[in-house]
Structure formats: C-alpha cells, structure tokens
Design a protein around this motif. Sequence first.
Motif, PDB file in Angstrom:
ATOM      1  N   VAL A  15       0.924  -1.297  -0.019  1.00 38.88           N
ATOM      2  CA  VAL A  15      -0.181  -0.091  -0.079  1.00 38.88           C
ATOM      3  C   VAL A  15       0.916   1.146  -0.013  1.00 38.88           C
ATOM      4  CG1 VAL A  15      -1.704   1.248   1.204  1.00 38.88           C
ATOM      5  CG2 VAL A  15      -1.876  -1.279   1.272  1.00 38.88           C
ATOM      6  N   LYS A  16       0.638   2.394  -1.087  1.00 38.01           N
ATOM      7  CA  LYS A  16       1.298   3.275  -0.997  1.00 38.01           C
ATOM      8  C   LYS A  16       0.476   4.463  -0.199  1.00 38.01           C
ATOM      9  CE  LYS A  16       3.847   6.511  -4.189  1.00 38.01           C
ATOM     10  NZ  LYS A  16       4.088   6.529  -5.728  1.00 38.01           N
ATOM     11  N   ILE A  17       1.170   5.362   0.734  1.00 38.52           N
ATOM     12  CA  ILE A  17       0.373   6.432   1.180  1.00 38.52           C
ATOM     13  C   ILE A  17       1.184   7.526   0.704  1.00 38.52           C
ATOM     14  CG2 ILE A  17       0.062   7.438   3.657  1.00 38.52           C
ATOM     15  CD1 ILE A  17       0.135   4.637   4.614  1.00 38.52           C
ATOM     16  N   GLU A  18       0.414   8.727   0.299  1.00 39.54           N
ATOM     17  CA  GLU A  18       0.877   9.884  -0.257  1.00 39.54           C
ATOM     18  C   GLU A  18       0.312  10.895   0.486  1.00 39.54           C
ATOM     19  OE1 GLU A  18       0.345  10.371  -4.367  1.00 39.54           O
ATOM     20  OE2 GLU A  18       1.384   8.584  -4.944  1.00 39.54           O
ATOM     21  N   THR A  19       1.204  12.056   0.668  1.00 41.24           N
ATOM     22  CA  THR A  19       0.627  13.338   1.557  1.00 41.24           C
ATOM     23  C   THR A  19       0.831  14.258   0.471  1.00 41.24           C
ATOM     24  OG1 THR A  19       1.087  12.228   3.529  1.00 41.24           O
ATOM     25  CG2 THR A  19       1.330  14.732   3.565  1.00 41.24           C
ATOM     26  N   THR A  20      -0.122  15.203   0.635  1.00 41.91           N
ATOM     27  CA  THR A  20       0.122  16.516  -0.262  1.00 41.91           C
ATOM     28  C   THR A  20       0.043  17.687   0.884  1.00 41.91           C
ATOM     29  OG1 THR A  20      -0.977  15.615  -2.089  1.00 41.91           O
ATOM     30  CG2 THR A  20      -0.797  17.880  -1.970  1.00 41.91           C
ATOM     31  N   LEU A  21       1.018  18.318   0.594  1.00 39.89           N
ATOM     32  CA  LEU A  21       1.148  19.704   1.483  1.00 39.89           C
ATOM     33  C   LEU A  21       1.324  20.929   0.707  1.00 39.89           C
ATOM     34  CD1 LEU A  21       3.624  18.177   3.875  1.00 39.89           C
ATOM     35  CD2 LEU A  21       1.368  18.512   4.406  1.00 39.89           C
ATOM     36  N   GLU A  22       1.037  22.129   0.966  1.00 38.43           N
ATOM     37  CA  GLU A  22       1.338  23.342   0.251  1.00 38.43           C
ATOM     38  C   GLU A  22       2.291  24.107   1.059  1.00 38.43           C
ATOM     39  OE1 GLU A  22      -2.341  25.576   0.063  1.00 38.43           O
ATOM     40  OE2 GLU A  22      -3.551  23.739  -0.645  1.00 38.43           O
ATOM     41  N   SER A  42      -5.312  18.635   6.470  1.00 39.67           N
ATOM     42  CA  SER A  42      -5.934  17.889   7.541  1.00 39.67           C
ATOM     43  C   SER A  42      -4.652  17.381   8.412  1.00 39.67           C
ATOM     44  CB  SER A  42      -6.602  16.568   6.879  1.00 39.67           C
ATOM     45  OG  SER A  42      -7.159  15.737   7.789  1.00 39.67           O
ATOM     46  N   LEU A  43      -5.120  16.957   9.580  1.00 45.02           N
ATOM     47  CA  LEU A  43      -3.983  16.232  10.148  1.00 45.02           C
ATOM     48  C   LEU A  43      -3.686  14.747   9.759  1.00 45.02           C
ATOM     49  CD1 LEU A  43      -3.540  13.761  12.801  1.00 45.02           C
ATOM     50  CD2 LEU A  43      -2.411  16.157  12.717  1.00 45.02           C
ATOM     51  N   ALA A  44      -4.592  14.342   9.026  1.00 46.83           N
ATOM     52  CA  ALA A  44      -4.465  12.909   8.182  1.00 46.83           C
ATOM     53  C   ALA A  44      -3.330  12.836   7.347  1.00 46.83           C
ATOM     54  CB  ALA A  44      -5.898  12.553   7.616  1.00 46.83           C
ATOM     55  N   ASN A  45      -2.867  13.944   6.836  1.00 45.05           N
ATOM     56  CA  ASN A  45      -1.676  14.341   6.018  1.00 45.05           C
ATOM     57  C   ASN A  45      -0.382  13.941   6.718  1.00 45.05           C
ATOM     58  OD1 ASN A  45      -3.107  14.759   3.697  1.00 45.05           O
ATOM     59  ND2 ASN A  45      -3.317  17.014   4.004  1.00 45.05           N
ATOM     60  N   LEU A  46      -0.499  14.500   7.927  1.00 46.89           N
ATOM     61  CA  LEU A  46       0.814  14.300   8.981  1.00 46.89           C
ATOM     62  C   LEU A  46       0.701  13.106   9.776  1.00 46.89           C
ATOM     63  CD1 LEU A  46       0.788  17.998  10.578  1.00 46.89           C
ATOM     64  CD2 LEU A  46       1.694  17.077   8.506  1.00 46.89           C
ATOM     65  N   LEU A  47      -0.426  12.488   9.718  1.00 47.29           N
ATOM     66  CA  LEU A  47      -0.656  11.219  10.441  1.00 47.29           C
ATOM     67  C   LEU A  47      -1.516  10.316   9.861  1.00 47.29           C
ATOM     68  CD1 LEU A  47       0.393   9.712  13.092  1.00 47.29           C
ATOM     69  CD2 LEU A  47      -1.488  10.680  14.470  1.00 47.29           C
ATOM     70  N   PRO A  48      -1.367   9.597   8.971  1.00 48.75           N
ATOM     71  CA  PRO A  48      -2.267   9.062   7.989  1.00 48.75           C
ATOM     72  C   PRO A  48      -3.002   7.743   8.604  1.00 48.75           C
ATOM     73  CG  PRO A  48       0.093   8.710   6.935  1.00 48.75           C
ATOM     74  CD  PRO A  48       0.049   9.859   8.290  1.00 48.75           C
ATOM     75  N   LEU A  49      -2.363   6.886   9.355  1.00 48.81           N
ATOM     76  CA  LEU A  49      -2.957   5.787  10.101  1.00 48.81           C
ATOM     77  C   LEU A  49      -3.036   6.040  11.271  1.00 48.81           C
ATOM     78  CD1 LEU A  49      -0.327   2.989   8.379  1.00 48.81           C
ATOM     79  CD2 LEU A  49      -2.621   3.796   7.483  1.00 48.81           C
ATOM     80  N   VAL A  50      -4.180   6.913  11.645  1.00 49.09           N
ATOM     81  CA  VAL A  50      -4.385   7.479  12.833  1.00 49.09           C
ATOM     82  C   VAL A  50      -4.973   6.439  13.512  1.00 49.09           C
ATOM     83  CG1 VAL A  50      -6.647   8.344  12.165  1.00 49.09           C
ATOM     84  CG2 VAL A  50      -5.750   9.369  13.952  1.00 49.09           C
ATOM     85  N   PHE A  51      -4.674   6.398  15.177  1.00 51.40           N
ATOM     86  CA  PHE A  51      -5.289   5.568  16.026  1.00 51.40           C
ATOM     87  C   PHE A  51      -6.462   6.297  16.831  1.00 51.40           C
ATOM     88  CE2 PHE A  51      -5.738   4.389  20.770  1.00 51.40           C
ATOM     89  CZ  PHE A  51      -5.825   2.836  20.241  1.00 51.40           C
ATOM     90  N   GLU A  52      -7.653   5.906  16.529  1.00 51.43           N
ATOM     91  CA  GLU A  52      -8.909   6.615  17.179  1.00 51.43           C
ATOM     92  C   GLU A  52      -9.792   5.728  17.735  1.00 51.43           C
ATOM     93  OE1 GLU A  52     -11.889   6.474  15.531  1.00 51.43           O
ATOM     94  OE2 GLU A  52     -11.531   5.692  13.600  1.00 51.43           O
ATOM     95  N   SER A  53     -10.870   6.158  18.294  1.00 49.56           N
ATOM     96  CA  SER A  53     -11.543   5.534  19.426  1.00 49.56           C
ATOM     97  C   SER A  53     -12.499   4.282  18.731  1.00 49.56           C
ATOM     98  CB  SER A  53     -12.700   6.557  20.022  1.00 49.56           C
ATOM     99  OG  SER A  53     -13.430   7.020  18.963  1.00 49.56           O
TER     100      SER A  53
END
Length: 160
Positions: A4-11, A146-157
Amino acid sequence: MKEVKIETTLEIYDAIEDTSQDIQNLMKEAVKARDKAYSPYSKFDVGAAILLDNGEIISGSNQENASYPSGLCAERTAIYYAGAKYPKAKMLKMALTASSQNQLTLQPIPPCGACRQAIAEYEVKQDLPIEIYFMGAKGKVVKSKSLANLLPLVFESSVL
C-alpha cells in the motif's frame, strides 16, 4: 502480500505574507503565544493558535517542567483549552510557530507525535478536518489540509 502506498500533499508558501490575511492573523496570534512559552530547559519556544467556528481564537504555548514528562506542548495546551472552554465548537484552523533561543529557526516545525494524536482525536470527534499551518521563527509556511496528511494511519476510538 499487498503493498500500500500512502501519499501526502502539503502546500508550501515562501513566507507568511504569501498566505491569506486570516492565516497571517492566526499566525500572529501563534507568535504572541510563542513569546509566552516557558522553556528554560529546551530553549525551544512554540506557540499555537486555533480558529474555532464560533470566531474565537484560542492560543497556547509550550510549558516545560524540570520533571520533563510533566510539561506540555503548545498544540496540546491550546487544543485542550479549546475543548474545555468551547466543547461544542469545531476547530477549523491551527497555526504553529517554533523558535530556538540558540539559533534562527527557518525550517517549518510540524507538531510532534503526541500532538498529532491529540489533534487527531478532535478531528475525528468533530468529523471535520483541521487545517494546520506551521513554520519556524520566519521563512516558509507549510499547510496541511488535515491532520490525516501528517498522521495517515490514525489511532482513534472506533478501534477500542
């Protein structure tokens, strides 16, 4: 096995003046907060400012303690205060600035891992992304939609 490839886009903006006026104002609040940091040990001052959907701006700075784990980062200081004071408000945008007392900080400084997790909690809770802008003392500004760009595999409730 599946890869799986995870990409992040930032400005990336060359300077704060290249951002919109509302972001410049929010970053000015983060700088004011940074100037109130208590960092006698790391000599690294951080300020955060959060724009809420009710128009309020909540700020926070890092607060250190001789017992290192007892301190708190600027991002969490601000986000927890916003959650406590305005529990129904949604967090729309967050500006962060960091500056070393020992040298000029030109590199944009993103939130640490613990702060990313705290921001993720509120992004999931409000079901709305939080735009995050971060910079050093001056220079380039990075925007994450979004925070998802900085932490793509988020641990949540939902996994508990």
